[in-house]
Design a protein around this motif. Structure first.
Motif, short mmCIF file in Angstrom:
data_model
loop_
_atom_site.label_atom_id
_atom_site.label_comp_id
_atom_site.label_asym_id
_atom_site.label_seq_id
_atom_site.Cartn_x
_atom_site.Cartn_y
_atom_site.Cartn_z
N LEU A 150 -6.51 1.19 -8.53
CA LEU A 150 -6.32 0.68 -10.25
C LEU A 150 -5.33 1.95 -10.48
O LEU A 150 -3.80 2.04 -10.21
N TYR A 151 -5.90 2.65 -9.43
CA TYR A 151 -5.42 4.42 -10.19
C TYR A 151 -3.70 5.17 -9.17
O TYR A 151 -3.01 5.26 -9.62
N LEU A 152 -4.71 4.92 -7.99
CA LEU A 152 -3.55 4.94 -6.68
C LEU A 152 -2.12 3.48 -6.57
O LEU A 152 -0.90 3.66 -7.50
N ASP A 153 -2.57 2.82 -7.29
CA ASP A 153 -1.54 1.64 -8.05
C ASP A 153 -1.15 1.53 -9.28
O ASP A 153 0.05 1.45 -9.45
N MET A 154 -0.89 2.91 -9.81
CA MET A 154 -0.17 2.59 -11.00
C MET A 154 1.00 3.91 -11.11
O MET A 154 1.86 3.60 -11.77
N ALA A 155 1.16 4.27 -10.02
CA ALA A 155 2.58 5.10 -9.38
C ALA A 155 3.58 4.19 -9.42
O ALA A 155 4.53 4.64 -9.68
N GLN A 156 3.66 2.47 -9.16
CA GLN A 156 4.26 1.89 -10.25
C GLN A 156 5.23 2.08 -11.09
O GLN A 156 6.00 1.31 -10.32
N PHE A 157 4.50 2.18 -11.52
CA PHE A 157 5.35 1.76 -13.24
C PHE A 157 4.69 3.68 -14.31
O PHE A 157 5.39 2.82 -14.93
N LYS A 186 -2.15 0.18 2.14
CA LYS A 186 -1.27 -1.22 3.08
C LYS A 186 -1.71 -2.15 1.91
O LYS A 186 -1.14 -3.56 1.51
N HIS A 187 -3.16 -2.44 1.09
CA HIS A 187 -3.14 -2.98 -0.14
C HIS A 187 -1.89 -2.93 -1.46
O HIS A 187 -2.40 -3.85 -2.01
N LEU A 188 -1.52 -1.23 -1.68
CA LEU A 188 -1.38 -1.35 -2.37
C LEU A 188 0.46 -1.69 -2.83
O LEU A 188 0.75 -2.65 -1.78
N SER A 189 0.54 -1.67 -4.55
CA SER A 189 1.71 -2.75 -4.03
C SER A 189 2.84 -1.68 -3.51
O SER A 189 2.77 -0.99 -3.22
N LYS A 190 4.52 -2.87 -3.42
CA LYS A 190 5.28 -2.72 -2.29
C LYS A 190 5.66 -0.84 -3.14
O LYS A 190 6.08 -0.18 -2.55
N ASP A 191 6.07 -0.83 -4.21
CA ASP A 191 6.52 0.62 -5.21
C ASP A 191 6.00 1.58 -4.90
O ASP A 191 6.11 2.60 -5.22
N SER A 192 4.33 1.97 -5.21
CA SER A 192 3.25 2.19 -4.98
C SER A 192 3.47 2.68 -3.67
O SER A 192 3.30 3.67 -3.45
N LYS A 193 3.43 2.38 -2.76
CA LYS A 193 3.19 2.58 -1.07
C LYS A 193 4.10 3.45 -0.79
O LYS A 193 4.31 4.01 -0.53
N TRP A 194 5.73 2.93 -1.65
CA TRP A 194 6.90 3.81 -1.83
C TRP A 194 6.61 5.11 -1.97
O TRP A 194 7.14 6.48 -1.31
N ILE A 195 6.05 5.14 -3.57
CA ILE A 195 6.36 6.75 -4.07
C ILE A 195 4.90 7.36 -3.48
O ILE A 195 4.67 8.91 -3.59
N LEU A 196 3.80 7.22 -2.74
CA LEU A 196 3.08 8.04 -2.14
C LEU A 196 2.67 7.78 -0.12
O LEU A 196 2.71 8.09 -0.01
N GLU A 197 4.35 7.09 -0.54
CA GLU A 197 4.54 7.84 1.37
C GLU A 197 3.88 8.36 2.17
O GLU A 197 4.15 8.52 2.71
#
Length: 214
Positions: A150-157, A186-197
């Protein structure tokens, strides 16, 4: 005659001594062989234990790799209710569970906006915001429940001042859970993966980040 008897006695003593010495040597040799076999068995057992541990580690990584947290579906009003319940528990010094923390972790831009609005000029709301923020970060670092994801996937917004702190804290969260991060990225949202790439490439691929990636 007497000399012959003495000589025979001496010969007999030497013969017995030879037999005893030979037996002792055989016993020592057998004992040495047993010790060698036992030592070999111990080494083999240790190797098997090490192999078992390594295999378990590989299985754990594989298990992590296949786990995708269930998506949290709730309305904004339900999220606000969760915030209120968290606040009441904190005020009454009740035990805050991992489920409580998951329930107040924003999973959408709308939820994040409400959560971040707690920083507006109101001392009570600011204290609540600080408590929620600490609970989110602490449980993400310790990988409790699904807080790491959840914390990682917060990156998107996230944005604004919160984003500045987030990109510092997320490194602590990730470096404390490197294998989990590499498996769950790989399970993160597209935007979160882009930010944390860039962070992913450094931690999981060994590709050092450039200054502009921080």
């Amino acid at each position: 005659m007497k000399n012959n008897r003495t000589m025979n006695t001496i010969i007999l003593l030497f013969f017995n001594l030879f037999l005893i010495t030979g037996c002792n040597n055989k016993t020592e040799k057998k004992n040495l062989e047993k010790e060698t076999v036992a030592s070999s068995k111990i080494e083999i057992r240790q190797e098997k234990i090490i192999d078992t541990i390594e295999n378990k580690d590989m299985l754990n990584v594989k298990a992590i790799d296949t786990i995708k947290p269930n998506k949290i579906v709730r309305t904004i009003n339900e999220y606000k209710t969760n915030i209120d319940n968290f606040s009441k528990k904190k005020a009454d010094s009740e035990l805050i569970t991992i489920k409580d923390v998951e329930s107040v972790t924003p999973t959408s831009e709308e939820e994040f906006d409400f959560y971040y609005s707690l920083t507006y000029p109101d001392i009570n709301k600011q204290d609540l915001y600080n408590s929620i923020t600490s609970a989110i970060l602490d449980n993400a670092v310790e990988d409790k429940g699904i807080m790491f994801f959840l914390y990682l996937d917060m990156a998107q917004f996230i944005d604004g001042e919160y984003a500045e702190g987030y990109h510092v804290y997320v490194e602590t969260v990730v470096f404390n859970n490197k294998k989990k991060f590499c498996a769950i990225y790989k399970h993160l949202s597209k935007d979160s993966k882009w930010i944390l790439e860039a962070l992913y490439k450094e931690v999981c691929k060994g590709i050092k980040r450039q200054e502009g990636d921080y």
